[in-house]
Design a protein around this motif. Structure first.
Motif, PDB file in Angstrom:
ATOM      1  N   ASN A 124      -6.640  12.440  -0.859  1.00 21.44           N
ATOM      2  CA  ASN A 124      -6.176  12.273   0.527  1.00 21.44           C
ATOM      3  C   ASN A 124      -5.433  10.951   0.715  1.00 21.44           C
ATOM      4  O   ASN A 124      -4.428  10.889   1.436  1.00 21.44           O
ATOM      5  CB  ASN A 124      -7.339  12.390   1.514  1.00 21.44           C
ATOM      6  CG  ASN A 124      -7.767  13.827   1.709  1.00 21.44           C
ATOM      7  OD1 ASN A 124      -6.984  14.748   1.564  1.00 21.44           O
ATOM      8  ND2 ASN A 124      -9.048  14.023   2.031  1.00 21.44           N
ATOM      9  N   LYS A 125      -5.947   9.898   0.096  1.00 13.10           N
ATOM     10  CA  LYS A 125      -5.240   8.600   0.164  1.00 13.10           C
ATOM     11  C   LYS A 125      -3.826   8.751  -0.401  1.00 13.10           C
ATOM     12  O   LYS A 125      -2.869   8.203   0.150  1.00 13.10           O
ATOM     13  CB  LYS A 125      -6.000   7.518  -0.624  1.00 13.10           C
ATOM     14  CG  LYS A 125      -7.228   6.991   0.047  1.00 13.10           C
ATOM     15  CD  LYS A 125      -7.836   5.887  -0.832  1.00 13.10           C
ATOM     16  CE  LYS A 125      -8.970   5.184  -0.146  1.00 13.10           C
ATOM     17  NZ  LYS A 125      -9.436   4.017  -0.923  1.00 13.10           N
TER      18      LYS A 125
ATOM     19  N   ASN B 102     -11.348  12.247  -1.581  1.00 15.41           N
ATOM     20  CA  ASN B 102     -10.998  11.054  -0.802  1.00 15.41           C
ATOM     21  C   ASN B 102      -9.770  10.356  -1.404  1.00 15.41           C
ATOM     22  O   ASN B 102      -8.840   9.971  -0.683  1.00 15.41           O
ATOM     23  CB  ASN B 102     -12.196  10.104  -0.745  1.00 15.41           C
ATOM     24  CG  ASN B 102     -11.916   8.872   0.079  1.00 15.41           C
ATOM     25  OD1 ASN B 102     -11.308   8.955   1.147  1.00 15.41           O
ATOM     26  ND2 ASN B 102     -12.365   7.733  -0.410  1.00 15.41           N
ATOM     27  N   TYR B 103      -9.745  10.208  -2.728  1.00 17.52           N
ATOM     28  CA  TYR B 103      -8.585   9.575  -3.374  1.00 17.52           C
ATOM     29  C   TYR B 103      -7.342  10.444  -3.286  1.00 17.52           C
ATOM     30  O   TYR B 103      -6.235   9.938  -3.102  1.00 17.52           O
ATOM     31  CB  TYR B 103      -8.916   9.190  -4.823  1.00 17.52           C
ATOM     32  CG  TYR B 103      -9.632   7.868  -4.896  1.00 17.52           C
ATOM     33  CD1 TYR B 103      -8.921   6.668  -4.828  1.00 17.52           C
ATOM     34  CD2 TYR B 103     -11.012   7.808  -4.994  1.00 17.52           C
ATOM     35  CE1 TYR B 103      -9.568   5.447  -4.859  1.00 17.52           C
ATOM     36  CE2 TYR B 103     -11.675   6.582  -5.039  1.00 17.52           C
ATOM     37  CZ  TYR B 103     -10.941   5.412  -4.979  1.00 17.52           C
ATOM     38  OH  TYR B 103     -11.580   4.209  -5.010  1.00 17.52           O
TER      39      TYR B 103
ATOM     40  N   ASN C  34      -1.446  10.485   1.944  1.00 20.26           N
ATOM     41  CA  ASN C  34      -1.075   9.686   3.117  1.00 20.26           C
ATOM     42  C   ASN C  34       0.005   8.651   2.844  1.00 20.26           C
ATOM     43  O   ASN C  34       0.419   7.947   3.754  1.00 20.26           O
ATOM     44  CB  ASN C  34      -2.318   9.016   3.725  1.00 20.26           C
ATOM     45  CG  ASN C  34      -3.231  10.026   4.376  1.00 20.26           C
ATOM     46  OD1 ASN C  34      -2.767  11.020   4.932  1.00 20.26           O
ATOM     47  ND2 ASN C  34      -4.530   9.798   4.308  1.00 20.26           N
TER      48      ASN C  34
ATOM     49  N   GLU D 178       0.802  -1.238   0.000  1.00 23.02           N
ATOM     50  CA  GLU D 178       0.000   0.000   0.000  1.00 23.02           C
ATOM     51  C   GLU D 178       0.830   1.281   0.000  1.00 23.02           C
ATOM     52  O   GLU D 178       0.354   2.317  -0.425  1.00 23.02           O
ATOM     53  CB  GLU D 178      -0.917   0.021   1.236  1.00 23.02           C
ATOM     54  CG  GLU D 178      -2.147  -0.814   1.112  1.00 23.02           C
ATOM     55  CD  GLU D 178      -3.268  -0.120   0.347  1.00 23.02           C
ATOM     56  OE1 GLU D 178      -3.229   1.106   0.150  1.00 23.02           O
ATOM     57  OE2 GLU D 178      -4.176  -0.838  -0.086  1.00 23.02           O
ATOM     58  N   ASN D 179       2.047   1.247   0.509  1.00 27.71           N
ATOM     59  CA  ASN D 179       2.814   2.476   0.689  1.00 27.71           C
ATOM     60  C   ASN D 179       3.822   2.750  -0.418  1.00 27.71           C
ATOM     61  O   ASN D 179       4.779   3.491  -0.220  1.00 27.71           O
ATOM     62  CB  ASN D 179       3.526   2.448   2.046  1.00 27.71           C
ATOM     63  CG  ASN D 179       2.529   2.515   3.180  1.00 27.71           C
ATOM     64  OD1 ASN D 179       1.547   3.238   3.090  1.00 27.71           O
ATOM     65  ND2 ASN D 179       2.769   1.758   4.230  1.00 27.71           N
TER      66      ASN D 179
ATOM     67  N   ALA E 284       0.171   5.866  -4.898  1.00 30.96           N
ATOM     68  CA  ALA E 284      -0.271   7.260  -4.807  1.00 30.96           C
ATOM     69  C   ALA E 284      -0.629   7.802  -6.191  1.00 30.96           C
ATOM     70  O   ALA E 284      -1.646   8.491  -6.352  1.00 30.96           O
ATOM     71  CB  ALA E 284       0.811   8.123  -4.156  1.00 30.96           C
TER      72      ALA E 284
ATOM     73  N   TYR F 217      -3.979   6.511  -7.136  1.00 27.65           N
ATOM     74  CA  TYR F 217      -5.028   7.217  -6.399  1.00 27.65           C
ATOM     75  C   TYR F 217      -5.299   8.594  -7.012  1.00 27.65           C
ATOM     76  O   TYR F 217      -6.445   9.030  -7.119  1.00 27.65           O
ATOM     77  CB  TYR F 217      -4.657   7.365  -4.926  1.00 27.65           C
ATOM     78  CG  TYR F 217      -4.769   6.099  -4.110  1.00 27.65           C
ATOM     79  CD1 TYR F 217      -5.693   5.102  -4.418  1.00 27.65           C
ATOM     80  CD2 TYR F 217      -3.949   5.893  -3.006  1.00 27.65           C
ATOM     81  CE1 TYR F 217      -5.796   3.947  -3.660  1.00 27.65           C
ATOM     82  CE2 TYR F 217      -4.051   4.745  -2.233  1.00 27.65           C
ATOM     83  CZ  TYR F 217      -4.976   3.776  -2.569  1.00 27.65           C
ATOM     84  OH  TYR F 217      -5.082   2.634  -1.820  1.00 27.65           O
TER      85      TYR F 217
END
Length: 189
Positions: free
Chosen positions: A184-185, A181-182, A188, A154-155, A160, A163
């Motif tokens: 912001n993902k 929302n995407y 993060n 995920e990271n 990113a 997203y």
């Protein structure tokens, strides 16, 4: 007498096979070197954003790669991918889709390269985004996202990017809350 005659025939046959193997290997090496040289020249032009010359060299390399390695080989499909990417940069989306889909067919096979598959899916998604075909764009972006997460977690920075691409589609569709929302993902990661 017959053993001596048989040895002579075997020696001639063996010599002939060695000559044939040497000839075929030198032909293989010459054509594979030629293909690689053409592909490399295409890459140099591509990197300098000279897409007409890049395309010229890629299109010359393709039939040689297909002859030497076949259509189901990573080298051949990498040239397909860059040919598609060159057409994409020239904004010839129909040709880009043709070549990118050729590469995608290989990359998505069991012998393929999953990271290259994910990258190809992103570019195909970009084309559909540019066509305002948002459902197809989302489909390709989500497939790419799934592959990237399965490969790297995920990271990973490309997660990113996916997203952001997905957020852009939702924004273009007018669904700004989902787009945010995407985004912001992506932030993060």
């Amino acid at each position: 007498y017959k053993i001596k005659e048989l040895k002579m025939k075997l020696k001639k046959l063996f010599t002939g096979l060695i000559i044939l193997l040497i000839f075929n290997f030198s032909t293989f090496t010459q054509t594979s070197d030629e293909a690689y040289s053409l592909y490399s020249k295409g890459n140099e032009y591509f990197n300098n954003q000279d897409y007409n010359n890049a395309l010229n060299y890629y299109l010359k390399a393709i039939p040689i790669y297909e002859k030497v390695y076949g259509k189901n080989h990573i080298y051949t499909n990498n040239v397909y991918f860059f040919t598609g990417l060159t057409y994409y940069n020239k904004v010839d989306y129909q040709q880009a889709l043709t070549w990118l889909n050729k590469a995608l067919k290989f990359y998505s096979s069991t012998n393929g390269d999953k990271e290259s598959e994910a990258n190809t899916l992103i570019f195909i998604g970009n084309i559909y985004y540019d066509y305002s075909d948002f459902e197809n764009a989302l489909n390709y972006y989500n497939k790419s996202l799934d592959i990237i997460i399965s490969l790297f977690g995920e990271n990973y920075k490309e997660v990113a990017t996916c997203y952001i691409d997905i957020g852009m589609v939702y924004g273009a569709k007018g669904d700004h809350l989902t787009a945010i929302n995407y985004y912001n993902k992506a932030l993060n990661i």
